[in-house]
Design an enzyme around this catalytic site. Structure first.
Site, mmCIF file in Angstrom:
data_model
loop_
_atom_site.group_PDB
_atom_site.id
_atom_site.type_symbol
_atom_site.label_atom_id
_atom_site.label_comp_id
_atom_site.label_asym_id
_atom_site.label_seq_id
_atom_site.Cartn_x
_atom_site.Cartn_y
_atom_site.Cartn_z
ATOM 1 N N ALA A 1 0.817 -1.214 0.006
ATOM 2 C CA ALA A 1 -0.007 -0.104 0.088
ATOM 3 C C ALA A 1 0.882 1.412 -0.039
ATOM 4 O O ALA A 1 0.453 2.330 -0.444
ATOM 5 C CB ALA A 1 -0.984 -0.128 1.169
ATOM 6 N N PHE B 1 -2.747 0.879 5.228
ATOM 7 C CA PHE B 1 -3.493 0.248 6.350
ATOM 8 C C PHE B 1 -2.940 0.439 7.855
ATOM 9 O O PHE B 1 -3.645 0.817 8.900
ATOM 10 C CB PHE B 1 -3.752 -1.381 6.318
ATOM 11 C CG PHE B 1 -4.985 -1.549 5.225
ATOM 12 C CD1 PHE B 1 -5.622 -0.819 4.976
ATOM 13 C CD2 PHE B 1 -4.926 -3.037 5.019
ATOM 14 C CE1 PHE B 1 -6.624 -0.996 4.081
ATOM 15 C CE2 PHE B 1 -6.096 -3.211 3.926
ATOM 16 C CZ PHE B 1 -6.986 -2.312 3.793
ATOM 17 N N ARG B 2 -1.540 0.133 8.008
ATOM 18 C CA ARG B 2 -0.931 0.435 9.089
ATOM 19 C C ARG B 2 -0.193 1.616 9.515
ATOM 20 O O ARG B 2 0.451 1.562 10.773
ATOM 21 C CB ARG B 2 0.258 -0.907 9.217
ATOM 22 C CG ARG B 2 -0.575 -2.247 9.139
ATOM 23 C CD ARG B 2 0.187 -3.336 9.182
ATOM 24 N NE ARG B 2 -0.817 -4.372 9.317
ATOM 25 C CZ ARG B 2 -1.245 -4.935 8.146
ATOM 26 N NH1 ARG B 2 -1.057 -4.513 7.134
ATOM 27 N NH2 ARG B 2 -1.758 -6.088 8.247
ATOM 28 N N ILE C 1 -4.770 -3.087 -4.509
ATOM 29 C CA ILE C 1 -5.990 -3.628 -5.119
ATOM 30 C C ILE C 1 -6.562 -2.234 -5.921
ATOM 31 O O ILE C 1 -7.634 -2.273 -6.596
ATOM 32 C CB ILE C 1 -7.044 -4.164 -4.261
ATOM 33 C CG1 ILE C 1 -7.232 -2.943 -2.794
ATOM 34 C CG2 ILE C 1 -6.705 -5.321 -3.728
ATOM 35 C CD1 ILE C 1 -8.452 -2.063 -3.218
ATOM 36 N N HIS D 1 -3.840 -9.899 -4.063
ATOM 37 C CA HIS D 1 -5.158 -9.559 -3.063
ATOM 38 C C HIS D 1 -6.123 -9.246 -3.959
ATOM 39 O O HIS D 1 -7.074 -8.525 -3.429
ATOM 40 C CB HIS D 1 -4.493 -8.688 -2.181
ATOM 41 C CG HIS D 1 -3.617 -9.164 -0.672
ATOM 42 N ND1 HIS D 1 -3.128 -8.336 0.075
ATOM 43 C CD2 HIS D 1 -3.211 -10.622 -0.678
ATOM 44 C CE1 HIS D 1 -2.172 -9.469 0.704
ATOM 45 N NE2 HIS D 1 -2.358 -10.556 0.377
ATOM 46 N N CYS E 1 -20.450 -17.734 -8.958
ATOM 47 C CA CYS E 1 -20.125 -18.234 -10.419
ATOM 48 C C CYS E 1 -19.085 -17.237 -10.827
ATOM 49 O O CYS E 1 -18.824 -17.483 -12.219
ATOM 50 C CB CYS E 1 -21.540 -18.166 -10.943
ATOM 51 S SG CYS E 1 -22.081 -16.477 -11.345
ATOM 52 N N SER F 1 4.421 -3.325 4.782
ATOM 53 C CA SER F 1 5.042 -3.500 6.127
ATOM 54 C C SER F 1 5.314 -5.086 6.220
ATOM 55 O O SER F 1 6.128 -5.203 7.203
ATOM 56 C CB SER F 1 3.680 -3.267 6.999
ATOM 57 O OG SER F 1 2.764 -3.968 6.720
HETATM 58 P P1 NAD Z 1 0.630 -1.548 5.093
HETATM 59 O O1 NAD Z 1 -0.551 -0.613 4.972
HETATM 60 O O2 NAD Z 1 0.492 -2.639 5.996
HETATM 61 O O3 NAD Z 1 2.084 -0.986 5.002
HETATM 62 C C1 NAD Z 1 2.382 0.032 4.082
HETATM 63 C C2 NAD Z 1 3.941 0.454 4.461
HETATM 64 O O4 NAD Z 1 4.345 1.298 3.558
HETATM 65 C C3 NAD Z 1 3.971 0.905 5.787
HETATM 66 O O5 NAD Z 1 5.190 0.234 6.470
HETATM 67 C C4 NAD Z 1 4.337 2.147 5.821
HETATM 68 O O6 NAD Z 1 5.393 2.865 6.609
HETATM 69 C C5 NAD Z 1 4.975 2.339 4.354
HETATM 70 N N1 NAD Z 1 4.779 3.641 3.528
HETATM 71 C C6 NAD Z 1 3.680 4.209 3.247
HETATM 72 N N2 NAD Z 1 3.889 5.247 2.464
HETATM 73 C C7 NAD Z 1 5.099 5.317 2.429
HETATM 74 C C8 NAD Z 1 5.967 6.392 1.495
HETATM 75 N N3 NAD Z 1 5.251 7.403 0.597
HETATM 76 N N4 NAD Z 1 7.312 6.158 1.252
HETATM 77 C C9 NAD Z 1 7.660 5.219 2.143
HETATM 78 N N5 NAD Z 1 7.054 4.421 2.871
HETATM 79 C C10 NAD Z 1 5.881 4.318 2.815
HETATM 80 O O7 NAD Z 1 0.512 -2.187 3.609
HETATM 81 P P2 NAD Z 1 0.698 -3.624 2.800
HETATM 82 O O8 NAD Z 1 1.932 -4.219 3.575
HETATM 83 O O9 NAD Z 1 0.355 -3.573 1.665
HETATM 84 O O10 NAD Z 1 -0.391 -4.631 3.402
HETATM 85 C C11 NAD Z 1 -1.727 -4.280 3.699
HETATM 86 C C12 NAD Z 1 -2.786 -4.820 2.893
HETATM 87 O O11 NAD Z 1 -3.657 -3.841 2.677
HETATM 88 C C13 NAD Z 1 -2.495 -5.472 1.597
HETATM 89 O O12 NAD Z 1 -3.112 -6.811 1.526
HETATM 90 C C14 NAD Z 1 -3.360 -4.506 0.329
HETATM 91 O O13 NAD Z 1 -3.912 -5.389 -0.329
HETATM 92 C C15 NAD Z 1 -4.104 -3.682 1.361
HETATM 93 N N6 NAD Z 1 -4.116 -2.395 0.872
HETATM 94 C C16 NAD Z 1 -4.127 -1.885 -0.545
HETATM 95 C C17 NAD Z 1 -4.316 -0.263 -0.774
HETATM 96 C C18 NAD Z 1 -4.096 -0.129 -2.152
HETATM 97 O O14 NAD Z 1 -4.642 -0.957 -3.071
HETATM 98 N N7 NAD Z 1 -3.521 1.191 -2.605
HETATM 99 C C19 NAD Z 1 -4.381 0.528 0.166
HETATM 100 C C20 NAD Z 1 -4.587 0.158 1.827
HETATM 101 C C21 NAD Z 1 -4.481 -1.333 1.742
#
Ligand code: NAD
Length: 251
Positions: free
Chosen positions: A26, A37-38, A105, A123, A134, A198
């Site tokens: 993300a 998300f985190r 996504i 994902h 279906c 993350s």
């Molecule tokens: P996550 O939210 O767990 O982690 C995102 C990480 O990126 C964090 O550690 C954060 O510190 C870092 N980060 C954010 N912006 C940054 C930047 N500009 N520069 C450097 N680092 C940056 O996300 P994840 O690991 O992808 O997992 C979470 C789940 O969330 C996934 O399954 C995904 O499908 C879903 N998700 C997707 C979206 C999307 O499609 N854009 C958005 C939110 C969540």
């Protein structure tokens, strides 16, 4: 190490590698205005995720899931690829990167010009919906007309099944073909670059580990530390767009 030295090291790794896999989370899309998300302001600081079984079993949960989707889509539908996406697209175009595995996504890797066959969405994809029984495809714009009127939930017009965004929720089976393609890519690369994840969501977070076990170099780009920093050959704790933009000469 200074960030400029780290970028030089990243450039050298890019030059020395010719079977690169990019793994994105993300974080690559936050600069396009889609929250992750985190992070402290991430989506989960505001609400807990809805598990797949709860979605299937409860009409009220399905309503809540679609309410949230309407809100998050205000960001996603306006989002454009940013410098980080463009840099990844340039790497793919150069022929050095044969696969982009993404947890995202939002479809922004596709919008940045990467051919769909080079992208593995482990994902799923949130820009359309599918019948859980279906697999018939439904467009969100049609679903929103009814949902925004009186919260009518979408039902499959072919089989009566439950319609859900084409994403993988917690508790939902991972897509088999995508998992196989991602595993193949992770096991056959000479460099994996994990960007903006993350690295705590499994099985997705296992791919950098597979790559490392198979002798690939591992680079992690994230503004925060991750659980896999200790196995990485290079960690850049920096902003993604700026870092990749400089490393790949992309504005
Ligand atoms: P996550 O939210 O767990 O982690 C995102 C990480 O990126 C964090 O550690 C954060 O510190 C870092 N980060 C954010 N912006 C940054 C930047 N500009 N520069 C450097 N680092 C940056 O996300 P994840 O690991 O992808 O997992 C979470 C789940 O969330 C996934 O399954 C995904 O499908 C879903 N998700 C997707 C979206 C999307 O499609 N854009 C958005 C939110 C969540």
């Amino acid at each position: 190490m200074m960030i400029s030295e780290q970028i030089t090291k990243l450039r050298n790794l890019l030059v020395a590698s010719d079977r690169i896999v990019v793994f994105t989370g993300a974080g690559i899309s936050t600069e396009s205005g889609i929250p992750d998300f985190r992070s402290p302001n991430g989506i989960w600081s505001k609400m807990a995720p809805i598990e797949f079984q709860d979605f299937v079993n409860s009409e009220e949960m399905r309503r809540e899931a679609w309410r949230r989707k309407v809100v998050i889509d205000k960001d996603i539908q306006q989002a454009q690829p940013n410098r980080g996406h463009r840099a990844v697209a340039k790497l793919v175009e150069s022929g050095k990167c044969f696969c982009v595995i993404t947890q995202n996504i939002d479809g922004l890797h596709q919008s940045s010009g990467i051919p769909p066959e080079k992208i593995v969405e482990i994902h799923g994809n949130g820009t359309y919906a599918k019948c859980l029984s279906c697999a018939k495809r439904f467009e969100l714009s049609d679903i929103y007309v009814a949902f925004n009127r009186d919260e009518t939930l979408p039902i499959c017009d072919s089989c009566g099944g439950i319609v859900k965004t084409a994403t993988i929720s917690f508790g939902q089976a991972m897509p088999e073909e995508e998992m196989q393609r991602a595993e193949y890519a992770a096991n056959n690369c000479d460099l994996m670059i994990a960007i903006g994840s993350s690295l705590v969501v499994y099985p997705a977070a296992g791919f950098p580990i597979y790559a490392k076990r198979n002798g690939a170099n591992l680079v992690i780009i994230n503004r925060e530390q991750t659980e896999q920093d200790q196995i990485a050959d290079l960690v850049l704790n920096s902003e993604i767009g700026e870092t990749l933009g400089e490393a790949l000469d992309v504005d």
